[in-house]
Design a protein around this motif. Structure first.
Motif, PDB file in Angstrom:
ATOM      1  N   ASP A 183       0.840  -1.209   0.000  1.00 18.45           N
ATOM      2  CA  ASP A 183       0.000   0.000   0.000  1.00 18.45           C
ATOM      3  C   ASP A 183       0.871   1.254   0.000  1.00 18.45           C
ATOM      4  O   ASP A 183       0.516   2.270  -0.590  1.00 18.45           O
ATOM      5  N   GLY A 184       2.029   1.165   0.650  1.00 25.94           N
ATOM      6  CA  GLY A 184       2.951   2.294   0.598  1.00 25.94           C
ATOM      7  C   GLY A 184       3.433   2.519  -0.827  1.00 25.94           C
ATOM      8  O   GLY A 184       3.318   3.609  -1.378  1.00 25.94           O
TER       9      GLY A 184
ATOM     10  N   THR B 149       5.211  -1.522   6.302  1.00 27.28           N
ATOM     11  CA  THR B 149       5.451  -2.558   7.310  1.00 27.28           C
ATOM     12  C   THR B 149       6.886  -3.058   7.358  1.00 27.28           C
ATOM     13  O   THR B 149       7.422  -3.300   8.440  1.00 27.28           O
TER      14      THR B 149
ATOM     15  N   GLY C 196       0.318   0.449   6.330  1.00 26.65           N
ATOM     16  CA  GLY C 196       1.621   0.881   6.820  1.00 26.65           C
ATOM     17  C   GLY C 196       2.773   0.482   5.928  1.00 26.65           C
ATOM     18  O   GLY C 196       2.646  -0.362   5.043  1.00 26.65           O
TER      19      GLY C 196
ATOM     20  N   ASP D   7      -1.888  -3.135   4.367  1.00 24.48           N
ATOM     21  CA  ASP D   7      -1.694  -3.389   5.797  1.00 24.48           C
ATOM     22  C   ASP D   7      -1.578  -2.068   6.551  1.00 24.48           C
ATOM     23  O   ASP D   7      -1.065  -2.006   7.664  1.00 24.48           O
TER      24      ASP D   7
ATOM     25  N   GLY E 169      -1.585  -4.791  -1.340  1.00 18.67           N
ATOM     26  CA  GLY E 169      -1.577  -5.418  -0.018  1.00 18.67           C
ATOM     27  C   GLY E 169      -1.704  -4.326   1.029  1.00 18.67           C
ATOM     28  O   GLY E 169      -0.718  -3.700   1.418  1.00 18.67           O
TER      29      GLY E 169
HETATM   30 MG   LIG Z   1       2.211  -1.792   3.538  1.00 18.00          MG
END
Ligand SMILES: [Mg+2]
Ligand SMILES: Cc1ncc(C[n+]2csc(CCOP(=O)(O)OP(=O)(O)O)c2C)c(N)n1
Length: 589
Positions: free
Chosen positions: A480-481, A511, A509, A507, A505
């Motif tokens: 997602d980043g 991650t 963040g 999440d 994906g």
């Molecule tokens: Mg992410």
């Protein structure tokens, strides 16, 4: 239509010359973001049937050109405007350089007589660009434009491939009459000595720019011969393999430089009978599953092997700077780059040349000598370990949270994606999980940034892949980043009818960074994102958006995404993820 070489040259302006040379080199697509400084190149290229794909960020144009270069083996071409157009490409250019990808970047520039005098978008582009390219070619005369294109193609593909930059000042790109008029207007009609001197200077300047441009020579196209390793190194490697009990082959991106050879290289590897790990652009070389291909526990295998062939793979961080290979093992480096072959650890045998061709020669010779399946036991041992790891991964795919388990998700995607799928990887943990679980289907069906580890390659790579392989499904695996960098390119996908499928994906963040930062520094500052509705953003650009919040929705949603793409629509699937421990403990420096 009149052949171009007989057209009186005044009607062929500089843009035509660039376009004609590109056409002669078989260029079918130029990726660009427009600017007044390069307009004649774009219109002239379009007039010659070259597809112009205009994007929303210059970095995307270079990423796309890079992807086409990697997938086709033929340099990819991007054109961007002077100044900020060029500065915007630097990350993508550096990424292509480190990935040894032959990209040709055509950049505009301020008019020759005004450079360094405060012209619009004018900077000294050489110090900015030249560290990232094999050649920075500044053009000062119209007649040099066409030959510069040929030179760029040669340099980009010779030896260790890499990007080349051609700087085309705007006053070289329009027809002579227009430019003469433009300089005459600039010189004014004043009668002072200074005015007359200026006119004299500018007249001489224009004469130089157009000198020798009356005749238009048809563009030259020089073939590039790939470098071949010395026969002596081939013999030495054959002997080393003869004596090996536990040989291991590691094949990396550079071995696939000659994309057209992919099938022969795959056949050679299969014939050699050495267990193999594939990395980077070599993933998928042996198809979805092959008994010689291992996927897991590479470090352990490298520690056990007594003879390691690194084909187009440097001893960089991915091999712990060479420490992954056991000290006593016979180390063989097949590489186009002398420097890379010796980086961090001296090989026992350096085969300097194209690693793919080297594998082909090796297979011919070793089969002639009747080696083959001498290593059955060793292969079985590695396969057994691979199978155990697969089972462990399966166990981790059991859903534990409320949202989607990333491993289970990729098991489903592995099932859904077609045999002609190209997978583009852009992100952190989500992508690392994909690289564990997904089996790329065919040679050159996996694209990742390479050693520069650049986030944001996804949209551009997917664009390049889709243009170069119109009959393939192109899936972008996005964190997602990472998806934030190129999200605006959904506009490009929609306008140009490019039906890529992005799976994000989500999440909430960054991650891969958060994992270590929180553990070591006890603060998640700057690593937190929201469960943003990326699918709605894509829908806003006119693409299709799908949201998946739990595992039960996954199979149908992926099937729908694929069907939509087959019908010509770009799709973004926003997948809410659970946090998993799967990537715990992996850190790269
Ligand atoms: Mg992410
Ligand atoms: C251009 C760029 N900026 C920052 C980084 C550092 N970086 C590496 S992985 C990562 C996190 C990626 O987050 P996301 O794409 O959401 O994937 P996730 O790890 O969350 O699955 C970051 C910020 C990078 N590699 N490249």
């Amino acid at each position: 239509m009149q052949p171009e070489s007989t057209i009186p040259s005044p009607t062929l302006h500089g843009g035509d010359r660039v376009a004609t040379a590109l056409k002669a080199h078989g260029v079918r697509t130029i990726f660009t973001l427009c600017g007044g400084h390069i307009s004649p190149i774009l219109t002239a290229s379009k007039a010659r049937g070259i597809r112009i794909v205009d994007v929303r960020d210059e970095a995307t144009a270079v990423f796309a050109a890079d992807a086409t270069a990697r997938l086709s083996g033929v340099p990819g071409v991007a054109a961007v405007t002077a100044g900020p157009g060029i500065t915007n490409t630097i990350t993508a250019l550096k990424n292509a350089q480190l990935a040894q990808s032959p990209v040709i970047l055509i950049g505009g520039a301020a008019p020759t007589a005004l450079q360094g005098r405060g012209a619009l978008q004018d900077i000294d582009q050489r110090p900015l660009v030249s560290p990232h390219v094999k050649l920075f070619r500044k053009i000062l005369r119209v007649r040099d434009l066409g030959p510069a294109v040929d030179e760029a193609f040669t340099v980009a593909s010779t030896g260790v491939p890499g990007p080349v930059f051609i700087e085309c000042p705007v006053d070289l790109l329009y027809d002579e009459a227009t430019i003469r008029q433009w300089y005459a207007d600039a010189a004014g009609k004043g009668t002072s000595i200074a005015d007359r001197l200026l006119r004299f200077y500018l007249n001489r300047h224009v004469a130089k720019m157009f000198s020798g441009s009356k005749q238009f020579a048809a563009p030259e196209v020089h073939a590039v011969t790939p470098p071949r390793a010395a026969e002596s190194s081939l013999r030495a490697v054959l002997t080393a393999l003869d004596n090996a009990e536990r040989p291991l082959l590691v094949i990396g991106s550079q071995a696939l430089t000659l994309a057209g050879e992919a099938a022969s290289i795959a056949a050679a590897v299969a014939r050699l009978g050495i267990p193999v790990y594939l990395s980077g652009m070599a993933r998928g070389l042996l198809g979805r599953d092959h008994p010689l291909q291992m996927r897991h526990q590479r470090r352990q295998a490298l520690r056990e092997a007594d003879c390691v062939v690194l084909a187009g793979v440097p001893c960089d961080f991915r091999l712990d700077y060479g420490r992954h290979v056991r000290r006593s093992a016979k180390l063989i480096a097949a590489n186009r780059s002398e420097k890379e072959a010796r980086m961090n650890r001296r090989p026992d045998i350096a085969a300097i040349g194209d690693a793919g061709l080297f594998l082909e020669s090796l297979a011919v010779e070793s089969v002639a000598e009747g080696s083959g399946t001498r290593w059955t036991q060793w292969i079985e041992q590695l396969r057994a370990r691979d199978a155990i790891r697969e089972t462990e991964i399966d166990q981790q795919a059991t859903p534990t949270g409320t949202y989607v388990n990333p491993i289970a998700f990729f098991r489903a995607l592995e099932h859904e994606a077609g045999d002609n799928a190209v997978l583009v990887a852009d992100g952190g943990d989500f992508v690392a999980t994909a690289s564990y679980v997904m089996h790329p289907r065919a040679p050159l069906s996996w694209l990742d940034p390479g050693v520069f580890g650049t986030l944001g390659v996804g949209a551009g790579f997917a664009l390049g892949a889709a243009v170069c392989r119109p009959d393939s499904e192109v899936w972008i695996i996005f964190g997602d980043g990472a998806c934030g960098y190129g999200l605006a390119e959904f506009d490009t996908f929609v306008r140009h009818g490019i039906p890529v499928i992005a799976v994000v994906g989500n999440d909430a963040g960054w991650t891969q960074i958060a994992r270590e930062q929180v553990k070591m520094l006890h603060d998640d500052v700057a690593t937190v994102l929201a469960r943003t509705a990326y699918h709605e953003v894509a829908a806003g650009f006119g693409a299709e958006g799908i949201l998946i919040q739990n595992m039960a929705e996954v199979p149908a949603a992926l099937a729908r995404a694929r069907a939509l793409a087959m019908a010509g629509k770009p799709v973004l699937v926003n997948v809410w993820l659970d946090k998993t421990e799967f990537r715990e403990g992996s850190i790269s420096m």
